[in-house]
Design a protein around this motif. Structure first.
Motif, PDB file in Angstrom:
ATOM      1  N   VAL A 534       0.833  -1.468   0.122  1.00  0.00           N
ATOM      2  CA  VAL A 534       0.127  -0.136   0.206  1.00  0.00           C
ATOM      3  C   VAL A 534       0.745   1.357   0.063  1.00  0.00           C
ATOM      4  CG1 VAL A 534      -1.594   1.218   1.383  1.00  0.00           C
ATOM      5  CG2 VAL A 534      -1.889  -1.097   1.152  1.00  0.00           C
ATOM      6  N   HIS A 535       2.056   1.220   0.754  1.00  0.00           N
ATOM      7  CA  HIS A 535       2.577   2.355   0.959  1.00  0.00           C
ATOM      8  C   HIS A 535       3.654   3.026   0.059  1.00  0.00           C
ATOM      9  CE1 HIS A 535       0.163   3.861   4.315  1.00  0.00           C
ATOM     10  NE2 HIS A 535       0.149   2.711   4.874  1.00  0.00           N
ATOM     11  N   HIS A 536       4.193   4.202  -0.076  1.00  0.00           N
ATOM     12  CA  HIS A 536       4.955   4.286  -1.247  1.00  0.00           C
ATOM     13  C   HIS A 536       6.235   4.503  -1.055  1.00  0.00           C
ATOM     14  CE1 HIS A 536       2.980   5.600  -5.184  1.00  0.00           C
ATOM     15  NE2 HIS A 536       2.048   5.415  -4.487  1.00  0.00           N
ATOM     16  N   ALA A 537       6.765   4.743   0.188  1.00  0.00           N
ATOM     17  CA  ALA A 537       8.268   4.977   0.778  1.00  0.00           C
ATOM     18  C   ALA A 537       9.051   3.807   0.442  1.00  0.00           C
ATOM     19  CB  ALA A 537       8.199   5.396   2.030  1.00  0.00           C
ATOM     20  N   GLY A 538      10.265   4.118  -0.416  1.00  0.00           N
ATOM     21  CA  GLY A 538      10.824   3.089  -0.749  1.00  0.00           C
ATOM     22  C   GLY A 538      10.465   2.082  -1.826  1.00  0.00           C
ATOM     23  N   ARG A 539       9.350   2.408  -2.643  1.00  0.00           N
ATOM     24  CA  ARG A 539       9.119   1.630  -4.065  1.00  0.00           C
ATOM     25  C   ARG A 539      10.400   1.689  -4.965  1.00  0.00           C
ATOM     26  NH1 ARG A 539       2.718   2.224  -5.104  1.00  0.00           N
ATOM     27  NH2 ARG A 539       2.054   1.359  -3.330  1.00  0.00           N
ATOM     28  N   GLY A 540      10.548   0.750  -5.519  1.00  0.00           N
ATOM     29  CA  GLY A 540      11.726   0.973  -6.490  1.00  0.00           C
ATOM     30  C   GLY A 540      13.112   0.627  -5.793  1.00  0.00           C
ATOM     31  N   VAL A 541      13.269   0.823  -4.644  1.00  0.00           N
ATOM     32  CA  VAL A 541      14.496   0.307  -3.651  1.00  0.00           C
ATOM     33  C   VAL A 541      14.246  -0.968  -2.985  1.00  0.00           C
ATOM     34  CG1 VAL A 541      16.305   1.139  -2.058  1.00  0.00           C
ATOM     35  CG2 VAL A 541      14.907   2.749  -3.118  1.00  0.00           C
ATOM     36  N   ILE A 542      13.009  -1.165  -2.356  1.00  0.00           N
ATOM     37  CA  ILE A 542      13.015  -2.545  -1.936  1.00  0.00           C
ATOM     38  C   ILE A 542      11.990  -3.234  -2.731  1.00  0.00           C
ATOM     39  CG2 ILE A 542      11.379  -3.393   0.187  1.00  0.00           C
ATOM     40  CD1 ILE A 542      13.448  -2.027   1.016  1.00  0.00           C
ATOM     41  N   GLU A 543      12.345  -4.599  -2.817  1.00  0.00           N
ATOM     42  CA  GLU A 543      11.746  -5.516  -3.477  1.00  0.00           C
ATOM     43  C   GLU A 543      10.210  -5.576  -3.145  1.00  0.00           C
ATOM     44  OE1 GLU A 543      13.488  -9.305  -4.367  1.00  0.00           O
ATOM     45  OE2 GLU A 543      15.360  -8.375  -4.291  1.00  0.00           O
ATOM     46  N   ASP A 544       9.515  -5.891  -3.924  1.00  0.00           N
ATOM     47  CA  ASP A 544       7.996  -6.415  -3.501  1.00  0.00           C
ATOM     48  C   ASP A 544       7.160  -5.194  -3.087  1.00  0.00           C
ATOM     49  OD1 ASP A 544       8.733  -8.730  -4.315  1.00  0.00           O
ATOM     50  OD2 ASP A 544       9.242  -9.420  -2.186  1.00  0.00           O
ATOM     51  N   GLY A 545       7.663  -3.914  -2.946  1.00  0.00           N
ATOM     52  CA  GLY A 545       6.697  -3.070  -2.527  1.00  0.00           C
ATOM     53  C   GLY A 545       7.168  -1.866  -1.993  1.00  0.00           C
ATOM     54  N   GLY A 546       6.661  -1.039  -0.992  1.00  0.00           N
ATOM     55  CA  GLY A 546       7.209  -0.067  -0.362  1.00  0.00           C
ATOM     56  C   GLY A 546       7.418  -0.347   1.187  1.00  0.00           C
ATOM     57  N   LEU A 547       7.779   0.523   1.988  1.00  0.00           N
ATOM     58  CA  LEU A 547       7.861   0.435   3.445  1.00  0.00           C
ATOM     59  C   LEU A 547       6.578   1.069   4.391  1.00  0.00           C
ATOM     60  CD1 LEU A 547      11.458   0.874   3.728  1.00  0.00           C
ATOM     61  CD2 LEU A 547      10.460  -1.266   3.678  1.00  0.00           C
ATOM     62  N   ALA A 548       6.230   0.213   5.220  1.00  0.00           N
ATOM     63  CA  ALA A 548       5.270   0.741   6.182  1.00  0.00           C
ATOM     64  C   ALA A 548       5.476   0.724   7.695  1.00  0.00           C
ATOM     65  CB  ALA A 548       4.194   0.137   5.952  1.00  0.00           C
ATOM     66  N   ILE A 549       5.147   1.438   8.598  1.00  0.00           N
ATOM     67  CA  ILE A 549       5.639   1.361   9.787  1.00  0.00           C
ATOM     68  C   ILE A 549       4.433   0.636  10.424  1.00  0.00           C
ATOM     69  CG2 ILE A 549       5.804   2.689  11.945  1.00  0.00           C
ATOM     70  CD1 ILE A 549       7.085   4.761  10.388  1.00  0.00           C
ATOM     71  N   ARG A 550       4.714  -0.480  11.210  1.00  0.00           N
ATOM     72  CA  ARG A 550       3.620  -1.331  11.816  1.00  0.00           C
ATOM     73  C   ARG A 550       3.219  -0.826  13.322  1.00  0.00           C
ATOM     74  NH1 ARG A 550       4.313  -6.881  13.101  1.00  0.00           N
ATOM     75  NH2 ARG A 550       2.086  -7.727  13.444  1.00  0.00           N
ATOM     76  N   PHE A 551       1.817  -0.687  13.520  1.00  0.00           N
ATOM     77  CA  PHE A 551       1.477  -0.162  14.838  1.00  0.00           C
ATOM     78  C   PHE A 551       1.998   1.354  14.924  1.00  0.00           C
ATOM     79  CE2 PHE A 551       1.153  -4.948  15.466  1.00  0.00           C
ATOM     80  CZ  PHE A 551      -0.143  -5.062  15.346  1.00  0.00           C
TER      81      PHE A 551
END
Ligand code: ATP
Length: 587
Positions: A534-551
């Motif tokens: 869902v989240h955009h931060a790091g898309r293109g750097v991280i495989e399989d998606g972006g990064l999200a902060i949990r809880f």
């Protein structure tokens, strides 16, 4: 240079996706300009006419006012402008499409240069007092009467802070290097000059007119803020000492507001870490500096900390933030007294000392401060022993502080303006407890609350900052950690920044009920960083998606001391994510 040429370059840069290509296009434009124009081009491109610390009026034209400008310039009703704006979500595109049909506005259209646009916008920002709103609108309409719809599009975006080229200050430094040196080899010297003088336009003008040697000789000036050095983080004392080079000056980390103090005789100016003048907030600190700093001319850095007027004990950062006001400061001084703990010196009596190693600077710092309860150097000790570092850390926590900052002391341990390097490493209690450290995120949108939260926002949508392309990609939706008071404060603080549509610098797949200008920075704690579809931060750097902060949860701390470009960056998140992965493999 005609503004038409700048608008054409903006159009090309905007429609190009690669950051290298964008930089190249902007560098070609810079190459075509005269040295006298270049400062104006940079100012228009970053959307700030003057650096903050000059305390000159800025544009900040609200969307409401921009709508009136487009309505007048295009001779259409405000409701038609709003209708198109709802559809396009962009005041620039709205202006362009409505003005296309207007025909020639001015009987004798004049060619508009880049300098004309700058000067008109400067005039607009200077208009004040009663009737100034009408004056601003009429000046802007007058300017737009002489421009093409495409030029109008970019002028509208510039004045509303929605120009989105994907360049950012780092991209502009790249472009300067390419334009005037033909390569990126001396790019770091240009960045250093910017970190020292905090003025991109000035750097550009000097580079274009005097060349790289002049850039290399830019020195800190008392009265002009230096971009502040920052710390990296680690959670293990052995690793900290290793990274610092074996031995470090381990100082208490105080939880307050960082101040850069410029003293020139009796004149004392205080700058925040976002390079704003905050002298008026701390008249008591000005007095301490006048009385207890023995140097005539100097630049010092330290932390202002709130203390309890009865017991003298340290109070939380939130209390200190009550000082963030322009009026009633006298009463606040009594209610929230502050002390200052200094940790660095960058200039002393006409001499730039920022290139001296840490312990030499510490010696100079100690020599200029007449220590008292109100003002003193930070508590610190040099050690190469991880156990001793842990003891200093424990002592710091016991006395109400946040942790420690270990500072390298080797020969290369200079003050590195504007950079976050391994020369300073922070250790806070939360890292030791194994929790993720807090991050500072930008509020970009919100969902309306239901039930008990009706009338306020129920969930906040937050983003990191990506300096590579000057965007704010989302990382989480925050629905917990809010007291009733905080919920009301979110409403109060954010209402003024509400937009018709998502800001073009924001990258989000999440649909918010309300969108905001990316301005307000908050501190957020989370359990871990995860890969997210869902989240955009790091898309293109991280495989399989972006990064999200949990809880994610709001800590209650408003980072008014940070501007949105000083929020946690995408690359910080990627580092945190990678470290977390390594740690989980270790255990
Ligand atoms: P944090 O939220 O941990 O303060 P940050 O991103 O705001 O992080 P950093 O630069 O990473 O800031 O951490 C260093 C900050 O800690 C400095 O900006 C300064 O305000 C504060 N500080 C407190 N004590 C010290 C000290 N002894 N030396 C340097 N900085 C200190």
């Amino acid at each position: 240079m005609l503004y038409e040429r700048l608008a054409q370059a903006y159009e090309e840069i905007e429609s190009t996706s690669g950051s290298l290509e964008k930089t190249k296009l902007f560098s070609e434009l810079l190459n075509e300009s005269n040295p006298e124009e270049i400062g104006y081009i940079i100012a228009l491109t970053i959307g700030r006419l003057h650096p903050d610390w000059m305390e000159l009026p800025e544009l900040g034209i609200a969307e409401k006012v921009a709508i009136q400008v487009v309505s007048s310039a295009g001779s259409v009703s405000e409701s038609s402008v709003i209708e198109v704006l709802r559809f396009t979500g962009d005041i620039g595109l709205t202006a362009e499409s409505l003005l296309k049909g207007r025909g020639q506005m001015s009987l004798f259209p004049e060619e508009v240069s880049v300098i004309d646009v700058f000067n008109t916008l400067d005039d607009v920002s200077n208009a004040s007092g009663s009737g100034s709103s009408r004056e601003k609108i009429s000046k802007l309409v007058g300017l737009i009467a002489n421009t093409t719809p495409i030029e109008a599009k970019f002028i509208l975006r510039t004045i509303t802070g929605t120009l989105r080229l994907g360049l950012g200050s780092m991209g502009i430094l790249d472009a300067l290097s390419l334009a005037f040196l033909g390569n990126r080899e001396s790019r770091s010297d240009i960045e250093k000059a910017f970190n020292v003088c905090s003025d991109l336009s000035q750097v550009a003008v000097i580079l274009a007119s005097e060349g790289i040697e002049a850039i290399r000789s830019i020195k800190a000036v008392v009265g002009t803020p230096i971009r502040m050095m920052a710390a990296k983080k680690l959670s293990n004392s052995t690793e900290i000492l290793e990274k610092a080079g074996g031995t470090a000056l381990v100082e208490y980390k105080y939880d307050g507001e960082r101040v850069q103090v410029h003293k020139n005789g009796d004149k004392v100016t205080l700058f925040s870490r976002r390079q704003e003048v905050i002298t008026y907030q701390y008249p008591d600190v000005v007095e301490y500096v006048q009385n207890f700093v023995k140097a005539d001319i100097c630049i010092l850095e330290g932390e202002c900390i709130a203390v309890d007027p009865e017991t003298g004990r340290i109070r939380p950062f939130q209390e200190l933030m009550r000082r963030r006001r322009k009026t009633g400061i006298e009463a606040m001084q009594e209610e929230v007294p502050v002390i200052v703990r200094f940790f660095d010196i960058l200039h002393l009596d006409g001499r730039d000392v920022s290139n001296e190693p840490m312990l030499k600077r510490r010696e100079l710092l100690e020599s200029v401060i007449e220590t008292s309860e109100k003002i003193a150097p930070t508590i610190g000790e040099v050690t190469n022993d991880p156990d001793r570092l842990d003891e200093i850390f424990a002592a710091s926590l016991e006395t109400g502080h946040e942790g420690v900052i270990a500072k390298a002391v080797h020969n290369e341990s200079t003050y590195q303006a504007g950079s976050r390097s391994w020369l300073w490493i922070k250790l806070k209690a939360s890292y030791k407890e194994g929790l993720t450290d807090s991050v500072d995120l930008v509020v970009v949108g919100a969902m309306y609350g239901r039930g008990k939260r009706t009338g306020v926002y129920g969930t906040i949508l937050a983003s990191a900052y990506d300096p590579v392309n000057d965007t704010f990609p989302t990382v989480c939706k925050i629905g917990t950690g809010f007291t009733d008071e905080a919920l009301n404060e979110f409403k109060e603080r954010l209402e003024g920044f509400q937009l018709e549509k998502m800001n073009p610098k924001v990258q989000s797949d999440v649909k918010a009920d309300v969108w905001f200008e990316p301005i307000v920075v908050i501190e957020v704690l989370g359990d871990e960083i995860t890969v997210s579809p869902v989240h955009h931060a790091g898309r293109g750097v991280i495989e399989d998606g972006g990064l999200a902060i949990r809880f994610p949860r709001f800590t209650g701390r408003w980072r008014d001391d940070k501007d949105p470009t000083q929020a946690t960056t995408v690359s910080d998140l990627v580092d945190l994510f990678n470290n977390q992965t390594i740690r989980s493999q270790d255990t």
